[in-house]
Design a protein around this motif. Structure first.
Motif, PDB file in Angstrom:
ATOM      1  N   ASP A   1     -11.837-153.889  77.246  1.00  0.00           N
ATOM      2  CA  ASP A   1     -11.047-154.969  76.638  1.00  0.00           C
ATOM      3  C   ASP A   1     -10.188-155.657  77.701  1.00  0.00           C
ATOM      4  OD1 ASP A   1     -11.947-154.873  74.033  1.00  0.00           O
ATOM      5  OD2 ASP A   1     -10.300-153.617  73.298  1.00  0.00           O
TER       6      ASP A   1
ATOM      7  N   SER B   1     -13.596-148.949  70.510  1.00  0.00           N
ATOM      8  CA  SER B   1     -14.765-149.737  70.942  1.00  0.00           C
ATOM      9  C   SER B   1     -15.945-148.781  71.007  1.00  0.00           C
ATOM     10  CB  SER B   1     -14.507-150.401  72.299  1.00  0.00           C
ATOM     11  OG  SER B   1     -14.351-149.412  73.304  1.00  0.00           O
TER      12      SER B   1
ATOM     13  N   ARG C   1     -15.447-160.250  71.656  1.00  0.00           N
ATOM     14  CA  ARG C   1     -14.391-159.320  72.070  1.00  0.00           C
ATOM     15  C   ARG C   1     -14.138-159.333  73.582  1.00  0.00           C
ATOM     16  NH1 ARG C   1     -13.840-153.333  69.847  1.00  0.00           N
ATOM     17  NH2 ARG C   1     -11.965-152.825  71.010  1.00  0.00           N
ATOM     18  N   TYR C   2     -15.214-159.168  74.354  1.00  0.00           N
ATOM     19  CA  TYR C   2     -15.046-158.948  75.799  1.00  0.00           C
ATOM     20  C   TYR C   2     -15.016-160.261  76.565  1.00  0.00           C
ATOM     21  CZ  TYR C   2     -16.183-154.121  74.526  1.00  0.00           C
ATOM     22  OH  TYR C   2     -16.193-152.878  73.949  1.00  0.00           O
TER      23      TYR C   2
ATOM     24  N   ALA D   1     -20.252-154.194  76.465  1.00  0.00           N
ATOM     25  CA  ALA D   1     -19.564-155.356  77.020  1.00  0.00           C
ATOM     26  C   ALA D   1     -20.479-156.227  77.877  1.00  0.00           C
ATOM     27  CB  ALA D   1     -18.370-154.900  77.863  1.00  0.00           C
TER      28      ALA D   1
ATOM     29  N   ASP E   1     -19.090-157.778  69.739  1.00  0.00           N
ATOM     30  CA  ASP E   1     -18.747-157.563  71.150  1.00  0.00           C
ATOM     31  C   ASP E   1     -18.669-158.888  71.904  1.00  0.00           C
ATOM     32  OD1 ASP E   1     -18.715-154.759  70.929  1.00  0.00           O
ATOM     33  OD2 ASP E   1     -20.897-154.668  71.210  1.00  0.00           O
TER      34      ASP E   1
ATOM     35  N   HIS F   1     -15.615-146.383  74.156  1.00  0.00           N
ATOM     36  CA  HIS F   1     -14.259-146.024  74.602  1.00  0.00           C
ATOM     37  C   HIS F   1     -14.206-144.575  75.090  1.00  0.00           C
ATOM     38  CE1 HIS F   1      -9.995-145.021  74.386  1.00  0.00           C
ATOM     39  NE2 HIS F   1      -9.736-146.318  74.450  1.00  0.00           N
TER      40      HIS F   1
END
Ligand SMILES: [Zn+2]
Length: 263
Positions: free
Chosen positions: A90, A170, A126-127, A115, A123, A173
């Motif tokens: 992130d 995520s 998000r990234y 990512a 995703d 993670h």
């Protein structure tokens, strides 16, 4: 190894109150190792690099908070950082990668896939690929790894530094455990938990922790797998209750102030 606690970014989201970006700077026999980077110079130079979430989170820090300028102020050089181990990709955890372009970046294979190589629709929103456009040397750690502790498994990516898969926030993670010698084991939980009261009744120095309910609501809103997040809180409570183990979440300012003040 000697471990420094740095906050490399501060946000003041109106909904939750001030949050920090907790970063570990580890002095190892082979050079410096960062656990997460927080925001980097590239994010301050071009805030669009952080994506639309920056409007919600409201960045309150300045470039002086970047890991690279903080460690220069401590007398180190950017090239002293030979490895960066990240909890996930992130934007508020990896903005500093481009300030250490020669460093090897360790992450789980699952997080790299989410990512970089195989993002799904969520995703993709998000990234922030601009944060790795400099082409870091990735070192990916696939699978669950070896038996570690508290029923967990991990990859010892460097001597005394273990990447512990903990998906939920995520897809790939991980927590990062660092052997701080006489100071015990520091477990950087990343975003596996937001509110420290979710896994502890007090700070490491014994200050009572009250639940931060708005921060928990935010955690639920941005996490991928709520059941896994709940399990991770339980696991982190077990870990934190273990003698010699200190869990530090990325964003809870109460834990950062407590451990940075005593370091
Ligand atoms: Zn975060």
């Amino acid at each position: 190894m000697r471990v420094h606690h740095l906050s490399c970014g501060t946000f003041t989201p109106p909904l939750t109150g001030t949050i920090v970006c907790h970063v570990l700077l580890c002095e190892t026999d082979d050079g410096l190792v960062l656990v997460d980077t927080g925001l980097g110079l590239g994010d301050y130079a071009d805030p669009r690099r952080m994506g639309p979430a920056r409007h919600l989170l409201k960045v309150a820090s300045t470039p002086a908070a970047s890991a690279v300028l903080q460690l220069q102020a401590m007398g180190f050089d950017a090239t002293d950082v030979v490895h960066v181990v990240v909890t996930h990709l992130d934007f508020d955890h990896i903005g500093g990668l481009s300030d250490f372009p020669a460093a090897t970046v360790h992450t789980t294979a699952d997080e790299h896939a989410a990512a970089v190589t195989a993002p799904d629709a969520l995703d993709r929103r998000r990234y922030r690929p601009a944060q790795w456009a400099h082409g870091p040397a990735w070192q990916l750690h696939g699978g669950r790894g070896d038996t570690w502790m508290a029923g967990l498994t991990g990859h010892e990516v460097l001597p005394g530094i273990t990447l512990v898969p903990m998906p939920g926030h995520s897809r790939g993670h991980a927590a990062v455990a660092v052997d701080a010698g006489e100071r015990g084991l520091v477990v950087h939980a990343g975003d596996a938990v937001f509110d420290a009261a979710s896994y502890a009744d007090t700070t490491p120095s014994g200050q009572p922790l009250q639940p931060m309910r708005k921060l928990r609501a935010f955690e639920q809103a941005v996490g991928r797998d709520r059941a896994a997040i709940a399990r991770n809180h339980h696991t982190l409570r077990q870990l934190n209750a273990t003698d010699g183990v200190t869990v530090v979440p990325a964003h809870d300012p109460r834990i950062f102030d407590d451990v940075a003040g005593s370091a």
